[in-house]
Design an enzyme around this catalytic site. Structure first.
Site, short mmCIF file in Angstrom:
data_model
loop_
_atom_site.label_atom_id
_atom_site.label_comp_id
_atom_site.label_asym_id
_atom_site.label_seq_id
_atom_site.Cartn_x
_atom_site.Cartn_y
_atom_site.Cartn_z
N THR A 17 3.09 -3.89 11.67
CA THR A 17 2.50 -4.77 10.67
C THR A 17 1.70 -4.00 9.62
O THR A 17 1.28 -2.86 9.84
CB THR A 17 1.58 -5.82 11.34
N ASP A 18 1.46 -4.66 8.50
CA ASP A 18 0.65 -4.08 7.44
C ASP A 18 -0.77 -4.64 7.50
O ASP A 18 -1.12 -5.36 8.44
CB ASP A 18 1.29 -4.32 6.07
N ALA A 19 -1.57 -4.34 6.50
CA ALA A 19 -2.97 -4.78 6.49
C ALA A 19 -3.10 -6.30 6.47
O ALA A 19 -4.12 -6.84 6.88
CB ALA A 19 -3.69 -4.18 5.28
N VAL A 22 1.37 -8.89 8.66
CA VAL A 22 2.79 -9.25 8.70
C VAL A 22 3.63 -7.99 8.81
O VAL A 22 3.16 -6.88 8.51
CB VAL A 22 3.22 -10.08 7.46
#
Length: 136
Positions: A17-19, A22
């Protein structure tokens, strides 16, 4: 030639996931790569064994469309099917779905080339692999 659909389960981990929490867009491509590799394995072929036969599969081109986000801990179903096969080329159609609600998250097309490991020039797939793909 259109093959039956192969399906492989993937769980979303924190590292995917990203920040924003997601799945980072490029990770869908990684999930699809795993699915193609696992399909080969179910047919009795491993990437390592193929490399020892001077045979590699490389991505020639890809195109992806993103429809909805996957999130941490989601269980995904990644599918693959061959839409066209030639002696040194496989065209794949792949999709990623959220298992809980069958939502289509991402779809992509890949052109995969079979190349010689020592020269990276196109080469015919092993006959046994061509037969395996045709009989799934």
């Amino acid at each position: 030639m259109t093959s039956p659909e192969y399906s492989f389960p993937v769980r979303v981990y924190y590292e995917d996931t990203d920040a924003g929490g997601v799945v980072y867009y490029v990770n869908y491509l990684k999930f699809m790569e795993r699915t193609r590799t696992e399909w080969l394995r179910t047919l009795g072929f491993s990437q390592h064994e193929l490399a020892q036969l001077n045979t590699l599969f490389v991505v020639h081109s890809s195109q992806a469309r993103y429809h909805a986000p996957a999130r941490l801990d989601d269980e995904l179903r990644v599918t693959a099917r061959i839409s066209n096969m030639k002696r040194a080329r496989l065209d794949f159609e792949q999709r990623v779905y959220r298992s809980a609600d069958n939502t289509l998250l991402c779809e992509a097309q890949f052109v995969i080339a079979c190349v010689s490991a020592d020269s990276f020039k196109p080469k015919a797939m092993p006959d046994a692999l061509q037969v395996a793909f045709k009989t799934v």
